[in-house]
Write an enzyme that holds these catalytic residues in place. Structure first.
Site, PDB file in Angstrom:
ATOM      1  CD  GLU A  14       6.646  -1.268  -4.072  1.00 46.44           C
ATOM      2  OE1 GLU A  14       7.732  -1.691  -4.603  1.00 46.44           O
ATOM      3  OE2 GLU A  14       5.601  -2.011  -4.143  1.00 46.44           O
ATOM      4  CD  GLU A  46       2.603  -1.044  -7.624  1.00 42.67           C
ATOM      5  OE1 GLU A  46       3.236  -2.363  -7.259  1.00 42.67           O
ATOM      6  OE2 GLU A  46       3.494  -0.244  -7.350  1.00 42.67           O
TER       7      GLU A  46
END
Ligand code: AHR
Length: 508
Positions: A172, A291
């Site tokens: 991320e 995710e």
């Protein structure tokens, strides 16, 4: 309400990569300490791993697990987790405002993966660190011997390399919350250079570049375009993340959210195609949805730790207690991943134990299956093979955010070796039973092997330590297979896993 479906072995979408059913374990909350690792627990094995948890993990049969983060990895020194445990430093984890003892590092986690029969997918720190730490970590993990880091691994008790193929280039990195957050240009360049270094060591590694943290990021989807523009030829996957919430407590909206995921996958597939065309490249980058899950039940209670002034060790964090409606959505989400298996090759439920997880534990106590365990385990165990491109005729509904949401969410997976078809079905309707008719005549014959149903009169029903089987599958009795047709009834708001033995297929 009627649902008419036709499935034929010649109409297929894609062969599923088994790693579509991967999982994720981060050094976060009680995922590691008190989750998979608890040396004082009555069930602990010689390595300190809870065997009750291992049993549940093996029951799912996930093929791969991402580790060690997540946000955690962006300030993680992998070297802190090697060598004698008593010499390892305790660090402050800036991502989750906790203390990390480093009792579990790469050796311990690899031992756990061996016991769980699961492959590792490792992330390198491209936040606070960079190429050097990444290449050293890969050398430590994968080089046989005769170099500084491989010999250090051998000295630390592991002779054979682990030969980990799948590596995430950070996590991320678009998120301003991330330690070492970068712009798309900066990250794209770093991902490319890191990939070059890792490929110089071993060109066969599979490398995952970070996509956006979610589809609401202001930089999405320009982030993906810029990052891939800089590292397209050097990577194999771009990652996607998505978490689902039901703050408004609106069931129809909630169960439609899998369509949002579908659009997200479609958009990023488009970005990949655009960059591929722009570069006149033959290289195909795939999606690694590493995710995904429901995450919102615990956000309020977590504020205390995340905004607190102390640094607790392994506190309960992100411990969402999942209810029955969450399991219905997770069934739809898994169906979306299956339908998109042409572009999504790897996916990881986030996470596996205690932290937004299908498996929960009490520290010192029992372990149990959350509601979402079931659709995940059914898909992971039986959704292996080729995705069928089925014709589905059923009523749809619209929500504020989504149009044409089918009342029946269905996927079919054909295992040609075993001669079976697995069907995963969710009746999204809160009011109407579905009268189902699936034409399987293209398969020749069809015999019902198994029908499992997940259903509950209370949408908010959940499994807990004291009531671990409140929401659990039962054998279905409402479907029958005759003359190569599966027909019967799907109750309102119900999840179904059906397995069918199919006969010789008709000639092309
Ligand atoms: O899975 C929990 C967190 O969600 C991960 O650490 C991070 O990557 C994401 O924001």
């Amino acid at each position: 309400m009627h649902a008419k479906v036709t499935a034929h072995p010649r109409f297929t979408r894609a062969r599923i990569d088994d790693r579509l059913y991967g999982a994720f374990i981060e050094h976060l909350g009680r995922a590691v300490y008190g989750g998979i690792y608890e040396p004082d627990h009555p069930s602990a094995n010689a390595h300190g791993f809870r065997t009750d948890v291992l049993d549940l993990v093996r029951e799912i049969g996930a093929p791969v697990v991402r580790y060690p983060g997540g946000n955690f990895v962006s300030a993680y020194n992998w070297e802190d987790g090697i060598g004698p445990v008593e010499d390892r430093p305790t660090r402050l984890d800036l991502a989750w405002h906790t203390r990390e003892s480093n009792e579990v590092g790469i050796h311990e986690f690899a031992d756990w993966c061996d016991a769980a029969n699961i492959d590792m997918m490792l992330a390198v720190n491209l936040g606070s660190r960079g190429i050097d730490a990444a290449r050293n970590f890969v050398e430590y993990v994968n080089h046989p011997s005769g170099s500084y880091w491989s010999d250090a691994r051998i000295a630390n008790g592991r002779a054979e390399p682990w030969d980990v193929k799948l590596w995430c280039l950070g996590n991320e990195m678009d998120g301003p919350w991330q330690i070492g957050h970068k712009t798309a240009e900066e990250y794209g360049h770093l991902a490319n250079e890191t990939a070059k270094a890792l490929r110089a060591f071993d060109p066969s590694l599979e490398l995952v570049a970070c996509g956006s943290s979610n589809a609401e990021m202001p930089t999405y989807p320009e982030w993906e375009a810029t990052v891939l523009d800089r590292c397209y030829e050097a990577v194999d996957y771009i990652s996607l993340h998505m978490y689902f919430t039901n703050y408004a407590d609106d069931l129809r909206d909630y169960l439609a959210l899998s369509q949002k995921m579908d659009r997200y996958i479609g958009s990023i597939a488009g970005v990949i195609d655009y960059i591929q065309a722009k570069k006149r490249s033959r290289h195909q980058v795939a999606i690694c949805f590493d995710e995904w899950n429901v995450w919102y039940h615990s956000t309020e209670q977590d504020k205390q730790v995340l905004q607190g002034s102390d640094w607790p060790f392994a506190p309960p964090l992100l411990e969402d207690v999942y209810n029955f409606e969450d399991a219905l959505l997770i069934g739809c989400v898994l169906n979306t991943l299956i339908r998109r298996a042409d572009r999504v090759k790897i996916a990881c439920i986030a996470q596996l134990v205690n932290v937004i997880a299908p498996i929960m534990t009490e520290t010192g106590g029992v372990a149990w299956r959350q509601t979402i365990f079931y659709p995940y385990a059914f898909a992971a165990r039986h959704g292996r093979g080729t995705v069928l491109d089925m014709d589905v005729d059923v009523a749809c509904y619209d929500t504020a955010g989504e149009a044409n949401v089918p009342m029946l969410d269905i996927t079919g997976v054909h295992d040609t070796d075993a001669g079976t078809v697995a069907l995963f079905m969710i009746n999204r309707s809160p009011d109407d039973a579905l009268s189902l008719d699936i034409d399987l005549q293209g398969f020749g014959t069809a015999r019902l092997i198994e029908h499992q149903v997940l259903q509950h009169s209370d949408l908010k029903a959940a499994n807990t330590a004291s009531r671990p089987n409140e929401v659990a599958p039962v054998e279905g009795e409402s479907l029958a297979c005759e003359q190569a047709r599966l027909s019967g009834r799907l109750d309102p708001l119900s999840y179904h896993c059906v397995r069918i033995q199919v006969g010789a297929t008709t000639a092309a």
